[in-house]
Design an enzyme around this catalytic site. Structure first.
Site, PDB file in Angstrom:
ATOM      1  N   GLY A 187      12.183   6.385  -2.437  1.00 34.18           N
ATOM      2  CA  GLY A 187      12.236   6.165  -0.992  1.00 34.18           C
ATOM      3  C   GLY A 187      10.849   5.989  -0.412  1.00 34.18           C
ATOM      4  N   ALA A 188      10.740   6.140   0.926  1.00 34.25           N
ATOM      5  CA  ALA A 188       9.482   5.876   1.644  1.00 34.25           C
ATOM      6  C   ALA A 188       8.982   4.471   1.273  1.00 34.25           C
ATOM      7  CB  ALA A 188       8.429   6.944   1.344  1.00 34.25           C
ATOM      8  N   LYS A 228       1.106  -0.285 -10.328  1.00 34.67           N
ATOM      9  CA  LYS A 228       0.223   0.760  -9.789  1.00 34.67           C
ATOM     10  C   LYS A 228       0.386   2.053 -10.592  1.00 34.67           C
ATOM     11  CE  LYS A 228       0.616   3.264  -6.023  1.00 34.67           C
ATOM     12  NZ  LYS A 228       0.248   4.616  -6.508  1.00 34.67           N
ATOM     13  N   HIS A 244       7.274  -1.791  -2.793  1.00 31.71           N
ATOM     14  CA  HIS A 244       8.694  -1.768  -3.191  1.00 31.71           C
ATOM     15  C   HIS A 244       9.356  -3.101  -2.849  1.00 31.71           C
ATOM     16  CE1 HIS A 244       7.893   2.647  -2.463  1.00 31.71           C
ATOM     17  NE2 HIS A 244       8.380   2.666  -3.681  1.00 31.71           N
ATOM     18  N   GLN A 268       3.097   5.219 -16.155  1.00 29.97           N
ATOM     19  CA  GLN A 268       4.560   5.334 -16.056  1.00 29.97           C
ATOM     20  C   GLN A 268       5.215   4.074 -16.638  1.00 29.97           C
ATOM     21  OE1 GLN A 268       6.797   6.808 -12.483  1.00 29.97           O
ATOM     22  NE2 GLN A 268       7.090   4.649 -12.057  1.00 29.97           N
ATOM     23  N   SER A 302       0.831   2.851  -1.286  1.00 30.13           N
ATOM     24  CA  SER A 302       1.423   4.046  -1.876  1.00 30.13           C
ATOM     25  C   SER A 302       2.147   4.800  -0.773  1.00 30.13           C
ATOM     26  CB  SER A 302       0.317   4.938  -2.453  1.00 30.13           C
ATOM     27  OG  SER A 302       0.803   6.248  -2.660  1.00 30.13           O
ATOM     28  N   SER A 303       3.258   5.433  -1.139  1.00 31.31           N
ATOM     29  CA  SER A 303       3.983   6.239  -0.148  1.00 31.31           C
ATOM     30  C   SER A 303       3.100   7.362   0.379  1.00 31.31           C
ATOM     31  CB  SER A 303       5.241   6.838  -0.776  1.00 31.31           C
ATOM     32  OG  SER A 303       6.030   5.807  -1.308  1.00 31.31           O
ATOM     33  N   GLY A 314       6.401  -0.953 -10.693  1.00 33.13           N
ATOM     34  CA  GLY A 314       5.093  -1.398 -10.215  1.00 33.13           C
ATOM     35  C   GLY A 314       3.986  -1.072 -11.210  1.00 33.13           C
ATOM     36  N   VAL A 337       0.579  -4.194  -4.994  1.00 36.57           N
ATOM     37  CA  VAL A 337       0.375  -4.814  -3.671  1.00 36.57           C
ATOM     38  C   VAL A 337      -0.697  -3.987  -2.948  1.00 36.57           C
ATOM     39  CG1 VAL A 337       1.462  -5.432  -1.477  1.00 36.57           C
ATOM     40  CG2 VAL A 337       2.758  -5.625  -3.616  1.00 36.57           C
TER      41      VAL A 337
HETATM   42  O1  PAF Z   1       7.782   5.446  -9.446  1.00 34.98           O
HETATM   43  C1  PAF Z   1       8.621   6.175  -8.873  1.00 34.98           C
HETATM   44  O2  PAF Z   1       8.894   6.055  -7.679  1.00 34.98           O
HETATM   45  C2  PAF Z   1       9.333   7.248  -9.677  1.00 34.98           C
HETATM   46  O3  PAF Z   1       8.499   7.819 -10.626  1.00 34.98           O
HETATM   47  C3  PAF Z   1      10.641   6.742 -10.338  1.00 34.98           C
HETATM   48  C4  PAF Z   1      10.370   5.654 -11.361  1.00 34.98           C
HETATM   49  C5  PAF Z   1      11.586   6.214  -9.256  1.00 34.98           C
HETATM   50  C6  PAF Z   1      11.331   7.908 -11.075  1.00 34.98           C
HETATM   51  O4  PAF Z   1      11.624   8.950 -10.215  1.00 34.98           O
END
Ligand code: PAF
Length: 283
Positions: free
Chosen positions: A34-35, A153, A40, A157, A189-190, A151, A180
């Site tokens: 979210g956020a 960024k 996104h 991950q 970033s959120s 992403g 972005v």
């Molecule tokens: O990148 C994120 O927002 C989170 O790490 C994800 C991939 C949604 C997993 O909770």
């Protein structure tokens, strides 16, 4: 008249399974906490451009937050998020409660992210990638996409998700989408919303340090010199405490002497922790 597709909001696994079963063709998933911001939106647009159905997920995953991290403080902006999803043409959004994702509390089985999770972000945030990969695998199993977008960024991950999908034969393609940035270079970033005006200004040094590294590499400097130049740029910046600034190969192994590499940085700016990274080419 333009036909506007409805965004279907589902909150239970059963509803998601039923909705997913009715889809044919290529299904893309964009997982979020979210956020939602323009980063996104770029993931959603990439998904929309090549899939028949776009499924988004919004779930602030408690498993990836350490007890001293910002789980309760993490921004929750569901109405604005739904507006972004509608605007970007998502078909379905899955917004489960914690109990829906983890009905028995903390799961007894987790995904072991392996040795790559012990460096960089993993060294600063022990257990973080176990939580990320566990929820990502659950969401891949629930949404069964042909393709999932993440992403760049969150480069470590993305790398770990690619490894998991390869090592565990998860039948989904993983696509990385470039970061972005604000016009002045700050990666979206959120967490940027927590930055004061002074922090926001100081945070730009992350981008500048990466730029200095890219420029040094372009000028034919060695990996060591690239790293030194980038570190010098950030060193001593008031209000910025660097966790790491490292050069690796694109798979986060030790940096090569020439060819593609990745420069990655993490720092606390005021009380907000930010990360960023950039591709560099060592001559
Ligand atoms: O990148 C994120 O927002 C989170 O790490 C994800 C991939 C949604 C997993 O909770």
């Amino acid at each position: 008249m333009t036909a506007v597709k409805q965004l279907i909001l589902v909150t239970t696994r059963d509803e998601l399974t039923a909705t997913r079963a009715a889809m044919s063709g290529r299904v893309a998933v964009v997982m979020t906490m979210g956020a939602l911001h323009d980063g996104h939106a770029a993931l959603l647009r990439a998904a929309r451009s090549e899939a028949d159905h776009v499924v988004a997920t919004i779930f602030v995953n408690p498993l990836q937050f350490a007890p001293d991290e910002d789980l309760s403080r993490y921004p929750r902006t569901i109405d604005a998020d739904l507006a972004v999803l509608r605007r970007e043409g998502a078909d379905v959004v899955f917004v489960p409660a914690r109990e829906e994702m983890y009905p028995d509390g903390e799961p007894k089985v987790h995904v072991d992210p392996g040795p790559l999770a012990a460096i960089l972000e993993g060294a600063c945030r022990p257990g973080h990638f176990t939580g990320v990969l566990t929820v990502v695998l659950k969401l891949l199993n629930l949404t069964r996409p042909g393709v999932a977008y993440f992403g760049e960024k969150d480069y470590q991950q993305l790398t770990l998700i690619r490894s998991m999908v390869g090592d565990l034969n998860v039948p989904a393609e993983i696509v990385g989408v470039p970061t972005v940035r604000e016009p002045d270079g700050l990666a979206l970033s959120s967490r940027n919303r927590y930055l004061s005006a002074a922090d926001r200004h100081a945070a730009l040094v992350l981008w500048r340090a990466l730029q200095v590294g890219v420029t040094a590499a372009t000028a034919g400097e060695t990996g060591e010199a690239v790293l030194r130049a980038a570190r010098e740029e950030i060193a001593g910046t008031r209000g910025v405490a660097t966790d790491y600034l490292e050069l690796t190969d694109p798979w986060l192994r030790p940096a090569p002497s020439r060819g593609p590499a990745r420069l990655l940085v993490a720092a606390s700016v005021g009380s907000t922790r930010l990360i960023d990274n950039m591709a560099v080419e060592l001559a």
